[in-house]
Write an enzyme that holds these catalytic residues in place. Structure first.
Site, PDB file in Angstrom:
ATOM      1  N   GLY A 248       0.811  -1.215   0.000  1.00 25.46           N
ATOM      2  CA  GLY A 248       0.000   0.000   0.000  1.00 25.46           C
ATOM      3  C   GLY A 248       0.839   1.258   0.000  1.00 25.46           C
TER       4      GLY A 248
ATOM      5  CG  PHE B 127      -2.218   9.572   3.979  1.00 29.48           C
ATOM      6  CD1 PHE B 127      -1.518  10.676   3.525  1.00 29.48           C
ATOM      7  CD2 PHE B 127      -3.586   9.540   3.775  1.00 29.48           C
ATOM      8  CE1 PHE B 127      -2.148  11.720   2.874  1.00 29.48           C
ATOM      9  CE2 PHE B 127      -4.240  10.581   3.129  1.00 29.48           C
ATOM     10  CZ  PHE B 127      -3.521  11.666   2.680  1.00 29.48           C
TER      11      PHE B 127
ATOM     12  CD  GLU C  41     -13.712  18.515   3.186  1.00 29.76           C
ATOM     13  OE1 GLU C  41     -12.926  19.207   3.869  1.00 29.76           O
ATOM     14  OE2 GLU C  41     -13.385  17.436   2.672  1.00 29.76           O
TER      15      GLU C  41
ATOM     16  CG  ASP D 122      -8.013   4.639   6.699  1.00 30.83           C
ATOM     17  OD1 ASP D 122      -7.678   5.260   7.717  1.00 30.83           O
ATOM     18  OD2 ASP D 122      -8.370   5.189   5.641  1.00 30.83           O
TER      19      ASP D 122
END
Length: 450
Positions: free
Chosen positions: A25, A28, A182, A312
């Site tokens: 991955g 972040f 948003e 996550d």
């Protein structure tokens, strides 16, 4: 002292003898892990399904025509420019054998590792809602954001071509968290300040934006004062709030709510939740709430030393939220702990520093809860949001182009001009072999010059 003798090359296989760290991955958490291992006596293999890292907090700007997709993506192989111990593999993890420390990729390649970091993130969670996967638009990847943008502008052009001015574009945003707020705010601003003068054929009320939220509050993790401000600002911008009922079914032309209400929708954006990828459940690792991998305080997978999960996909005793900062900090700790294990030192626990959360609603309107101590709204929160997001991007080019894009969208006097980055609306061209109904036009008669 240099005696003029040429440096001798490293013995064959010396690099391969180093401990092998595999990071799955390039989000972040994955990038934070790789960077934390810079200069460590290890060789790193970074595996990702894509060749780029995506800055997901700004994907909604791509979806609503505020930024180019390249502004929020970073070429993963650029890591090699400053970190020679990284190898990037463009593949997908399909199998994992933690007992023998091997993993299998989609191309059937097997890779052995000494240390593993699972940081492959999550995907959209439709919660089993009928029709959601087929008819709603998720926004968790660059391609999904572009699909929303393209659909948005295709629909606007079709609406402008119809004789009825009330046949416009009705958008329903499912989910009242930060992403939903948003997206709705950006669409409302796009409508009132950018598209109204560009599409005079469409009556203003025909382009509607609604938020559907199962709960009775928007952006629930924020303090009550900020939640109230966000709701008021959205309504002031013409966003309809439908709170207290969830989505029971998504249809091609709308959404059916749990209270029986039907809301017409030409474009349904799903921003209601995330979940681990389906294959995670087949890896024989301990899973916690929501199917996330259970880890200890040092981010090692429970019962599996040398195996880490960050971001996550992991659930730790601290119960960190699935946001960018927890992912970055957990990735750093995973990398540092691998370095400690290689050097024979004990691991350390993650001590999460809450830097706060932010959400932007529109021009000069945002909410920011900074470390639970400083709560901002209006222009000050917007400026804080702008600074944090620009500085969080990877690479100077991304920071510069994103700043230019956001200034063009929100800055004075640009915000009053219809300057969205348009979607890929199909080109109008005659079909192959087509000729006008009255036949081909005759060639003009050419008279030679005297």
């Amino acid at each position: 002292m240099n005696d003029g003798t040429a440096a001798q090359p490293a013995p064959t296989g010396a690099h391969d003898a180093l401990p092998h760290v595999v990071v799955v991955g390039g989000g972040f958490a994955g990038l934070a892990t790789v960077k934390a291992l810079a200069g460590a006596p290890v060789r790193i293999t970074l595996i990702d399904r894509r060749v780029y890292n995506t800055f997901q907090p700004l994907l909604y700007q791509v979806a609503t025509g505020g930024l180019n997709p390249g502004d929020v993506t970073y070429f993963l192989r650029a890591l090699r420019l400053g970190q020679a111990n990284v190898r990037v593999v463009h593949e997908h993890l399909v199998g994992l054998d933690p007992q023998h420390k091997t993993l299998r990729l989609l191309n059937d390649e097997e890779i052995r590792y000494d240390y593993l970091v699972l940081a492959n993130g999550v995907t959209t969670n439709f919660f089993g809602t009928p029709g959601a996967k087929e008819h709603a638009f998720a926004m968790y990847s660059r391609s999904q954001a572009l699909k929303i943008r393209d659909t948005l502008f295709v629909r606007l052009e079709k609406s402008a071509a119809t004789p009825e001015t009330d046949d416009g574009l009705r958008v329903v945003v499912v989910g009242g968290g930060s992403t939903g707020v948003e997206v709705a705010g950006a669409l409302a601003e796009l409508r009132t300040q950018g598209l109204a003068p560009a599409y005079p054929e469409i009556h203003g009320d025909a382009f509607s934006v609604k938020i559907v939220q199962r709960g009775t509050e928007l952006i629930k993790p924020f303090p009550a004062k900020l939640r109230t401000y966000a709701a008021r600002e959205l309504q002031r911008r013409g966003v309809d709030l439908h709170l207290g009922a969830g989505v029971a079914k998504v249809l091609p032309d709308g959404v059916e709510l749990t209270d029986g209400t039907f809301i017409r929708s030409d474009l349904t954006v799903w921003a209601a939740g995330v979940a681990p990828h389906e294959e995670v459940s087949r890896w024989n690792l301990p899973l916690g709430d929501g199917g996330r991998i259970r880890v200890g305080d040092d981010l090692q997978v429970e019962g599996w030393p040398d195996h880490f999960a960050a971001g996550d996909i992991a659930i730790s005793p601290a119960g960190l939220p699935q946001l960018a900062q927890p992912a970055i900090q957990s990735g750093k700790v995973a990398g540092r702990n691998i370095r400690a294990l290689v050097q024979g030192r004990p691991t350390t626990s993650l001590r999460y520093l809450d830097k706060g959360t932010m959400a932007v609603i529109g021009r000069r309107a945002a909410v920011a809860d900074i470390a639970g101590k400083l709560r901002l709204t209006r222009g000050s929160a917007w400026l804080a949001w702008l600074f944090v997001h620009i500085m969080s991007l990877i690479g100077p080019r991304n920071r510069l182009t994103t700043l230019a894009g956001l200034v063009t969208r929100y800055g004075f006097p640009f915000h009053r001009r219809p300057v969205p980055i348009v979607g890929d609306v199909p080109t109008i061209r005659p079909p192959k072999g087509w000729v006008p109904a009255d036949g081909p036009s005759p060639l003009p008669e050419v008279t030679p010059n005297d």
